[in-house]
Scaffold this active site. Sequence first.
Site, PDB file in Angstrom:
ATOM      1  N   GLU A   1       0.807  -1.230   0.000  1.00  0.00           N
ATOM      2  CA  GLU A   1       0.000   0.000   0.000  1.00  0.00           C
ATOM      3  C   GLU A   1       0.838   1.277   0.000  1.00  0.00           C
ATOM      4  OE1 GLU A   1      -2.893  -0.568  -0.836  1.00  0.00           O
ATOM      5  OE2 GLU A   1      -2.661  -2.696  -0.430  1.00  0.00           O
ATOM      6  N   GLY A   2       1.975   1.222  -0.652  1.00  0.00           N
ATOM      7  CA  GLY A   2       2.793   2.423  -0.801  1.00  0.00           C
ATOM      8  C   GLY A   2       4.035   2.379   0.048  1.00  0.00           C
TER       9      GLY A   2
END
Length: 600
Positions: free
Chosen positions: A441-442
């Site tokens: 997620e990043g």
Amino acid sequence: MSVIVDRRNLDFILFEFLDIERLLRQSRYGSYDRAALQAILDVAQEMAEKQFLTIAAEVDANEPRFVGGKVVMPVGTGEALKAYAEAGFFALPFDEDIGGLQAPWVVHTAVGGLFTCANTAVTNYAFLTIAAANLLRTFGSDQLKQQFLPAMLAGRWFGTMCLSEPQAGSSLADITTTASPGDDGVYRIRGSKMWISGGDQTISENIVHMLLAKIPGGPGGTKGISLFLVPKRRCQPDGSVGPHNNIALAGLNHKMGQRGTTNCLLNFGEDGECLGYLIGEPHRGLEYMFHMMNEARIGVGHAAVMSALGGYLYSAEYARTRAQGRPIGQKDPTKGQVPIIEHADIRRMLMAQKAAVEGAQSLCLYCAMLIDALVTEDNPDEAKAHAALLGLLTPVVKSWPAEHCLEANKWAIQVLGGYGYTRDYPVERLYRDNRLNHIHEGTFGIQGIDLLSRKIIGDRGEALDRLVHQVRNTVVEALREECLRDEAGRLTDALEALSSATQILLSCGSPELRLANATIYLDAFGHVVIGWMWLRQAIVASRKLAVGDTSGEDRLFYEGKIMACRYFARHELPLARARLALCGSLDTTCLEAPAGIFGG
């Protein structure tokens, strides 16, 4: 003792630190009281320990295989998730009118944490399904919700998110997957997606992909991205499963951790029509997907906490029972050895774990409570303030645990010595599992850009000012507790350093120079926030001790909170001040480093 949860600490965070019973007085959660929440946690803990923890080593050793175009995986994965579904945990946080149990989001988060600590790889399938269902609930049409939500909330159909592509990675502006509209109002999807967790498996009847694609003729870059629901198998009008939807599994990626979760390269529409259904309006896909991504970012941060908690609990128990060495100054070999927890450096490593894990756990559940506050808040201005604070903290709650709870896993391995590096003990697996949370997620760098550019510069520090105000109020409360005055002063110093560095970065005329410091700023920002969490916990503990009716284990528990707060203030907050001073200097070393100096 349990190696997946410290129930005393979880109860402290939920009922003393967050005072969740205030939330239960809201009509939305009127069906729940403290006893009901305890019962839910009891069921979750028993199931996680008996059906998820017991297969954790097996699914790690026997990761999914790609055979004849299909996935082959251990049967225990499906059996565990079937039990999870039958207990109603897929439906736990959803509204009753769509088949959910309408429990608070913070309870859902705490429950999910038990399963995550027991077996992250298997729990990922449920985590992604719930996030996809929540995205559909929020932005999908009534028809799509009627067709897909019941099976997802029942745990019969699973969900994924399909963003990255082989040539694009984190640069979503460069995705090339297309969605061409048909005369029937349905889109034809064509392209490839990479790094899709849960993208194929042999557990659920169907898989519901939430996929980003571009409609031909739309705007360029991220403004032309739309969101589509793309099922593995087509869905009939009555909600039953139809024929395959021409989604091909092109291969599996084999990662260092979370090996029981399939991670896939998928080809959409290469051998025939692949049908996709538009979610919301065209060209607003990235906006919608951020709803799922931000939910997932909080979830990934919490997963990092729980992997570290597993290592902390295991290493603490090991340290109590492993005898080795003698006290300093004791040379008599006839005297018995002492448990290694009696050695100061072992206690240092355990304290580092406790400070990271319990500090970050309180932040994750605090953010989950903000989600509940948004749902129950009637005042629009207050709701807006809650949303801004949650937005500000989201990159922190994702990245700080991913960095520093991973460090806690490192210390857990070290406490076990040489045994910690072998697969005979779970701490090395927990480390490998947790290492993936740094990129899920990043990346850390993406979160730094999000915090500094989108959140702080985006509103010129307005949300940060409100956060600083809350921290200062906590400091005022702490100064009334004699045992916390030093810690309150140290947090004040770190807060001043944060405010000063922020003003310098806001005033910097070069976006490139500003963002060159974003990751360092994010890390220091997270330290200040965790320092705030610890001071708040210590205030609660100090007041409990002042009442004078605590004794035995309870007294030791509260004293431990104050001790951990002291540790964090003295050992960790000075690191934040040093990093913030570096940010304030607008250092250009990395920005100016020529590419040619790296790698020989």
